[in-house]
Structures are given as structure tokens and as C-alpha cells.
Write a protein that holds these residues in place. Sequence first.
Motif, PDB file in Angstrom:
ATOM      1  N   THR A  78       0.222  -6.030   4.029  1.00  0.00           N
ATOM      2  CA  THR A  78      -0.141  -4.022   4.823  1.00  0.00           C
ATOM      3  C   THR A  78       0.046  -2.555   3.872  1.00  0.00           C
ATOM      4  N   GLY A  79      -0.112  -3.029   3.025  1.00  0.00           N
ATOM      5  CA  GLY A  79       1.125  -1.428   1.922  1.00  0.00           C
ATOM      6  C   GLY A  79      -0.073   0.009   2.239  1.00  0.00           C
ATOM      7  N   GLU A  80       0.943   0.953   2.795  1.00  0.00           N
ATOM      8  CA  GLU A  80       0.075   2.224   2.957  1.00  0.00           C
ATOM      9  C   GLU A  80      -0.701   2.826   2.332  1.00  0.00           C
ATOM     10  N   TRP A  81      -0.857   2.467   1.186  1.00  0.00           N
ATOM     11  CA  TRP A  81      -2.292   2.979   0.288  1.00  0.00           C
ATOM     12  C   TRP A  81      -3.309   2.792   0.844  1.00  0.00           C
ATOM     13  N   PRO A  84      -4.073   4.618   4.826  1.00  0.00           N
ATOM     14  CA  PRO A  84      -3.263   5.542   5.267  1.00  0.00           C
ATOM     15  C   PRO A  84      -3.269   5.990   6.022  1.00  0.00           C
ATOM     16  N   ARG A  87      -3.043   2.491   9.151  1.00  0.00           N
ATOM     17  CA  ARG A  87      -2.664   0.843   9.626  1.00  0.00           C
ATOM     18  C   ARG A  87      -1.686   0.471  10.835  1.00  0.00           C
ATOM     19  N   GLU A 107       8.751   2.047   1.855  1.00  0.00           N
ATOM     20  CA  GLU A 107       7.473   2.598   2.835  1.00  0.00           C
ATOM     21  C   GLU A 107       7.859   3.533   4.135  1.00  0.00           C
ATOM     22  N   ASP A 109       7.036   4.534   6.648  1.00  0.00           N
ATOM     23  CA  ASP A 109       6.719   4.377   8.391  1.00  0.00           C
ATOM     24  C   ASP A 109       6.874   2.330   8.279  1.00  0.00           C
ATOM     25  N   HIS A 110       8.060   1.493   6.954  1.00  0.00           N
ATOM     26  CA  HIS A 110       8.006   0.663   7.577  1.00  0.00           C
ATOM     27  C   HIS A 110       8.532  -0.040   9.105  1.00  0.00           C
ATOM     28  N   ILE A 113       5.445  -0.394  11.142  1.00  0.00           N
ATOM     29  CA  ILE A 113       4.724  -1.540  10.493  1.00  0.00           C
ATOM     30  C   ILE A 113       5.062  -2.927  10.839  1.00  0.00           C
TER      31      ILE A 113
END
Length: 236
Positions: A78-81, A84, A87, A107, A109-110, A113
Amino acid sequence: MLQVALNGRRSRTESRFVPLTTPAIVQDIQLCVQAGVTSVHFHVRDKAGNESLRAADVAAQLLAIREAVPGIPLGISTGEWITPGERLQHIERWEVIPDFVSVNFGEPDHLEIAQAVLAKEIGIEAGVNHLSAAHNLIRSGLLPQCFRILLEPEEEELGKAIQTVIAIEALLSAHLTSRQSLLLHGTGYTCWPLLELAGSKGYQARIGLEDILYLPGGHEPVDNVTMVQYALRRSY
């Protein structure tokens, strides 16, 4: 438990073996499962081979893999990149869901998420790449709800990577329960030494093209199944 990290953020410019299409991803997973992996982590790709969290892309690849390899636990990034700023909205739209996802607690906003993932009853691998991420995980109050903790130091100098692992272990030790597992993996040069370290500690491990392109001491890229077979021959 050995997990294969199938593709990550890699492109074909780095290795011709990186699986980017649904047929290639399915075939790689089939071969790795036959070789002995018990868990799969991959980055969903769209029809153009780009990373995606869109519900349609997630569903298409999960359904194709489950038809070909039923029963194998499937996890996605679920990587933020990847998308952007979008997600969270994508995750909320998922109808076909993975067995677990990795949530990077370094990250910004962990927390949002992780909460969105838990609301869908998806398992969480908590990605902890440095000490501050471990602090974030504890402060979030969600550590008890993460079934696996990923110890994933980003330093490519082995001594520094091990120092990071030791610091994270010391911080988390008082907060872990017997229901949770630890998975240790490196990146680049540290991958193979840390896989051996994981075995000596009784941790789970992972290997694959997301993390490394070569066998130990090698300079020519190899495919995922070759790395999996090598790791299992080393009695991980």
C-alpha cells in the motif's frame, strides 16, 4: 516461513525477469509456490505495467492468482508512492481483497491506511524500516492488530542494518504477543546476509526481485524462483 517479494517498484530496465503483467505474475507465483514459498507479497500492476491500487486492477490480479494457486496467502503493498493522495479512496473501494497488506509505519498517513485496511478485515504486515517507524507503530495503538511485523532496515551497509534491527527489536520486544510473527529482510547487498540472520533468530524471511536482483556474489540478474530455490537449499 519463506515469503517471495515478487516485483516491488522494479521495472524491466533493471531486470528482464521482473513480472509486470498478470500472466507473468501468475506464472512466477505458481513456480515459487511449487519451489516451496508459503506466502506471496507483490505490487499490483495495471495493464501498462504501472503500480496500482485501483479496485479493478487489484481484483483482476487477485482473482487470476487465486484461480491458478488457490490457498496461498497473498499480500500487496500500500506504499504511498503508488497513487499519491488517492490510496485511501482506492482501498475503500476494494471489493476483492488480499489476505494481507503491508502498511509502512514510516509513512505520514500510516494510521488512516491501517484503519481502512482493518475495517475491511484485511491482515496487516506492519512495515518498520527504522526506529521512528517502530515508535509510530506503538503510538498508533494498532500493534496488537498486526499479525506480522516486518523488520526491513533500509541501510545497505550490513553493520548499520543490523544495528537498526537490534534497536527495533529492543523497542518492540515488550509489546509483542505470541500470536505475532517477525519477518526480517534486507535490501540490496544486505538481503542474503539478513536472510541467514533471520533463520538464526527463528524469524520468517523473504527474498525476491523486489529486494535483490542477484544471487550472493552474482552480477547477472536471476528470476524469483531461482532465488527462492537457492534460499531453501540454504536450509532457511
